[in-house]
Scaffold this motif. Structure first.
Motif, PDB file in Angstrom:
ATOM      1  N   SER A 145     -12.024  -8.020   6.058  1.00  0.00           N
ATOM      2  CA  SER A 145     -11.580  -6.813   6.764  1.00  0.00           C
ATOM      3  C   SER A 145     -10.063  -6.776   6.821  1.00  0.00           C
ATOM      4  N   LEU A 190     -10.942  -1.600   8.425  1.00  0.00           N
ATOM      5  CA  LEU A 190     -11.458  -1.423   7.068  1.00  0.00           C
ATOM      6  C   LEU A 190     -12.234  -2.675   6.670  1.00  0.00           C
ATOM      7  N   GLU A 213     -17.893   5.623   4.971  1.00  0.00           N
ATOM      8  CA  GLU A 213     -18.144   4.612   3.957  1.00  0.00           C
ATOM      9  C   GLU A 213     -18.213   5.262   2.576  1.00  0.00           C
ATOM     10  N   LYS A 246     -16.966   0.479   0.609  1.00  0.00           N
ATOM     11  CA  LYS A 246     -15.774   0.461   1.454  1.00  0.00           C
ATOM     12  C   LYS A 246     -16.106   1.168   2.760  1.00  0.00           C
ATOM     13  N   CYS A 247     -15.892   0.492   3.881  1.00  0.00           N
ATOM     14  CA  CYS A 247     -16.323   1.008   5.188  1.00  0.00           C
ATOM     15  C   CYS A 247     -15.138   1.062   6.150  1.00  0.00           C
ATOM     16  N   MET A 248     -15.057   2.149   6.927  1.00  0.00           N
ATOM     17  CA  MET A 248     -13.985   2.286   7.908  1.00  0.00           C
ATOM     18  C   MET A 248     -14.534   2.752   9.248  1.00  0.00           C
ATOM     19  N   TYR A 280     -17.055   6.905  11.740  1.00  0.00           N
ATOM     20  CA  TYR A 280     -17.378   5.866  10.757  1.00  0.00           C
ATOM     21  C   TYR A 280     -17.478   6.530   9.382  1.00  0.00           C
ATOM     22  N   ARG A 333       0.847  -1.182   0.000  1.00  0.00           N
ATOM     23  CA  ARG A 333       0.000   0.000   0.000  1.00  0.00           C
ATOM     24  C   ARG A 333       0.891   1.243   0.000  1.00  0.00           C
ATOM     25  N   VAL A 377      -7.900   1.881  12.946  1.00  0.00           N
ATOM     26  CA  VAL A 377      -8.911   1.904  11.877  1.00  0.00           C
ATOM     27  C   VAL A 377      -9.121   0.494  11.362  1.00  0.00           C
ATOM     28  N   PHE A 408     -15.017  -4.467   3.637  1.00  0.00           N
ATOM     29  CA  PHE A 408     -15.587  -4.372   2.296  1.00  0.00           C
ATOM     30  C   PHE A 408     -16.911  -5.125   2.243  1.00  0.00           C
ATOM     31  N   ASN A 427      -6.437  -0.914   8.945  1.00  0.00           N
ATOM     32  CA  ASN A 427      -6.117   0.265   8.151  1.00  0.00           C
ATOM     33  C   ASN A 427      -5.512   1.379   9.013  1.00  0.00           C
TER      34      ASN A 427
END
Length: 339
Positions: free
Chosen positions: A213, A227, A270, A184-186, A268, A98, A225, A229, A216
């Motif tokens: 998950s 992350l 997304e 995509k959710c964090m 949160y 990344r 964090v 999906f 992140n």
């Protein structure tokens, strides 16, 4: 299971998968059909489903077997065939590396080097070819040149009006090149508490909405964090639900994986990529049965002075950033070759 897929994929030419010896057989069925005929255990089927959802943000029933085999083979290099494992693996695979600070740093860095030649906020509405020139008509200006490269997803290309019109086969290819579905959710926490329990933050599950998950957390260790999906059919279902209900379901998934501390994030976020105007989905375009056989040669065929780039046109690492870069180099060489 994956060995059989890898062996089949190695026989599919990257630059012309529609010419494979068994192209008719492979492009005449979905990956779901092949999976049911060749994988007997529920566990094996689940793992393949999860892999396809993670890679394509689609379902095995959506994909041509030929397209999947081409995609597997593209996950290699000039001398080595790709493998299914490289697509889904973290260490040694497509998910390994990344960018600290986000991958947008690449685009921003290139833009700084190019300076005022980069124009943003000016979407191309029309591309015209007249009197030996090609013009991109934008909201702010019109740019004229001898050759042009279009590097947007196939699903977005029809937003541009072409004069002359795109040939029928090219237009029909674009009608058959959808994007995947992913949210995509964090969830943000004061610290990455899961690490204290010896957990990596990476999880896979057969129960959604979040089935995959990752940790992140920024490199400096805070804040924590998680992350997650939501992909494929789950994304299609949950996109239509209220945001609060979706948030609650995502947090519940994190609680199942990492314990009660995950229940109370400080923030949160997304992103539903199907709602994004300039992609209309993610991670890339995919093909259903029959498309490669009937329309495959149109993927990179120029339209007069217009050439096509974008990761969906790549022969190596199709669907990924490396594929996008390779496609740009190929399209640039193609355009320069006819100047």
């Amino acid at each position: 299971m994956t060995k059989q897929l890898n062996a089949m994929a190695a026989e599919v030419p990257r630059d012309a998968p529609w010419t494979a010896a068994r192209a008719g057989e492979y492009d005449g069925q979905t990956f779901e059909t092949w999976k049911r005929a060749n994988v007997q255990s529920e566990g094996g089927r689940f793992l393949l489903d999860l892999g396809v959802e993670a890679v394509f943000a689609a379902e095995p029933r959506d994909l041509s077997l030929l397209h999947l085999l081409f995609y597997v083979n593209s996950a290699g290099n000039e001398s080595t065939p790709g493998t299914f494992d490289r697509l889904i693996a973290t260490a040694g695979g497509a998910q390994e590396s990344r960018f600290t600070g986000g991958s947008q740093l690449i685009a921003r860095g290139l833009a700084r080097r190019l300076g005022k030649r980069v124009i943003t906020g000016a979407p191309v509405r029309r591309i015209e070819q007249k009197r030996g020139r090609v013009s991109a008509v934008c909201d702010k200006l019109t740019v004229s040149a001898r050759q042009a490269i279009v590097a947007v997803p196939p699903a977005v290309t029809p937003f541009i009006r072409f004069d002359p019109l795109l040939p029928g086969p090219r237009a029909q290819l674009l009608q058959r090149f959808p994007m995947g579905s992913v949210i995509k959710c964090m969830a943000v926490y004061p610290k990455p508490f899961w690490r204290e329990a010896g957990l990596t933050g990476q999880a896979t599950s057969d129960t959604g909405p979040v089935k995959i998950s990752f940790d992140n957390t920024p490199p400096d260790g805070g804040p924590g964090v998680l992350l997650g999906f939501i992909e494929g059919q789950e994304a299609r279902i949950w996109t239509a639900k209220p945001a609060a209900e979706r948030r609650a379901a995502v947090i519940e998934s994190f609680v199942r994986y990492f314990g009660a501390q995950a229940a109370d994030p400080t923030a949160y976020y997304e992103k539903s990529w199907a709602e994004e105007q300039w992609t209309r989905g993610c991670y890339g375009g995919y093909l259903a049965p029959g498309v490669l056989l009937d329309y495959g040669p149109e993927i990179r065929r120029p339209h007069g002075r217009v050439h096509w780039a974008g990761t969906e046109t790549a022969t190596i690492w199709n669907g990924y950033m490396e594929g996008a870069l390779r496609s740009g180099e190929r399209a640039a060489a193609e355009a320069l070759g006819v100047l």
